[in-house]
Design a protein around this motif. Structure first.
Motif, PDB file in Angstrom:
ATOM      1  N   ALA A  17      -1.089  40.604 123.309  1.00 26.17           N
ATOM      2  CA  ALA A  17      -1.211  40.915 121.881  1.00 26.17           C
ATOM      3  C   ALA A  17      -1.717  39.671 121.155  1.00 26.17           C
ATOM      4  N   ASN A  33       1.355  45.828 124.356  1.00 27.99           N
ATOM      5  CA  ASN A  33       0.301  45.074 125.022  1.00 27.99           C
ATOM      6  C   ASN A  33      -1.081  45.346 124.431  1.00 27.99           C
ATOM      7  N   GLY A  34      -1.857  44.277 124.275  1.00 25.10           N
ATOM      8  CA  GLY A  34      -3.255  44.393 123.884  1.00 25.10           C
ATOM      9  C   GLY A  34      -3.513  44.698 122.419  1.00 25.10           C
ATOM     10  N   VAL A  35      -2.510  44.662 121.577  1.00 27.54           N
ATOM     11  CA  VAL A  35      -2.692  44.943 120.149  1.00 27.54           C
ATOM     12  C   VAL A  35      -3.388  43.762 119.478  1.00 27.54           C
ATOM     13  N   PRO A  51       0.243  50.440 122.591  1.00 28.81           N
ATOM     14  CA  PRO A  51      -0.702  49.615 123.345  1.00 28.81           C
ATOM     15  C   PRO A  51      -2.129  49.739 122.804  1.00 28.81           C
ATOM     16  N   ASN A  52      -2.790  48.579 122.690  1.00 24.57           N
ATOM     17  CA  ASN A  52      -4.203  48.509 122.313  1.00 24.57           C
ATOM     18  C   ASN A  52      -4.528  49.034 120.917  1.00 24.57           C
ATOM     19  N   LEU A  54      -5.781  48.569 117.293  1.00 25.69           N
ATOM     20  CA  LEU A  54      -6.751  47.612 116.770  1.00 25.69           C
ATOM     21  C   LEU A  54      -6.872  47.761 115.260  1.00 25.69           C
ATOM     22  N   ALA A  85      -0.962  54.671 120.966  1.00 22.99           N
ATOM     23  CA  ALA A  85      -1.834  53.872 121.827  1.00 22.99           C
ATOM     24  C   ALA A  85      -3.301  54.065 121.468  1.00 22.99           C
ATOM     25  N   GLY A  86      -4.001  52.942 121.349  1.00 21.82           N
ATOM     26  CA  GLY A  86      -5.439  52.983 121.115  1.00 21.82           C
ATOM     27  C   GLY A  86      -5.869  53.372 119.718  1.00 21.82           C
TER      28      GLY A  86
END
Length: 159
Positions: A17, A33-35, A51-52, A54, A85-86
């Motif tokens: 993140a 994760n991945g934010v 997750p992820n 944006l 997510a996403g």
């Protein structure tokens, strides 16, 4: 997390993140994760970022044009909201209290309190309770029994 980011108590920031300086996370925010949380984004208390997720902060990005922080647009995610997510959040938007954006939603405008939105662009498909369950036609939660009423600005509140 970059210097200048403000992170509240009891936050859970997971692997990969990125929280940029100038971003604000309230208390008890989950950042999976991945934010990517950029300058100008404020997430109030109890927000969940799947997750992820944006966030953007520049409506007119150009590599050759360097804009300062004053040109960036802010985004606010109100208390208790969930972004699946996403999800992608275009800058300049407000996501209301306890709103719920499904996985992969592309949020291009404001989301009312307790709204359930999905799709690209995100469209409202119903209402959700603070507990995360979709409300029935009477705006009552079938799981916890909380009743809701419509607000003048378009969202809901628990009564």
């Amino acid at each position: 997390m970059l210097p200048g980011a403000r992170i509240g108590r009891d936050c859970n920031v997971c692997d990969g993140a990125f929280v940029e300086g100038g971003a604000v996370l309230g208390d008890n925010v989950t950042v999976k994760n991945g934010v990517l949380v950029f300058t100008g984004v404020t997430c109030e208390d109890d927000v969940f970022l799947g997750p992820n997720v944006l966030f953007t902060n520049d409506m007119r990005p150009r590599s050759a044009i360097k804009r300062g922080p004053e040109a960036l647009m802010s985004t606010t995610v109100r208390r208790g909201a969930t972004l699946g997510a996403g999800a992608v959040v275009v800058c300049g938007t407000e996501i209301g209290e306890h709103a719920f954006a499904g996985a992969g939603a592309v949020i291009t405008g404001d989301v009312p309190a307790h709204a359930f939105v999905v799709g690209n662009p995100a469209r409202q498909k119903g209402w959700v309770c603070a507990c995360g369950v979709r409300l029935d036609e009477t705006l009552t939660c079938p799981e916890c029994g909380t009743r809701h009423e419509r607000l003048a600005e378009g969202g809901l509140r628990a009564v």
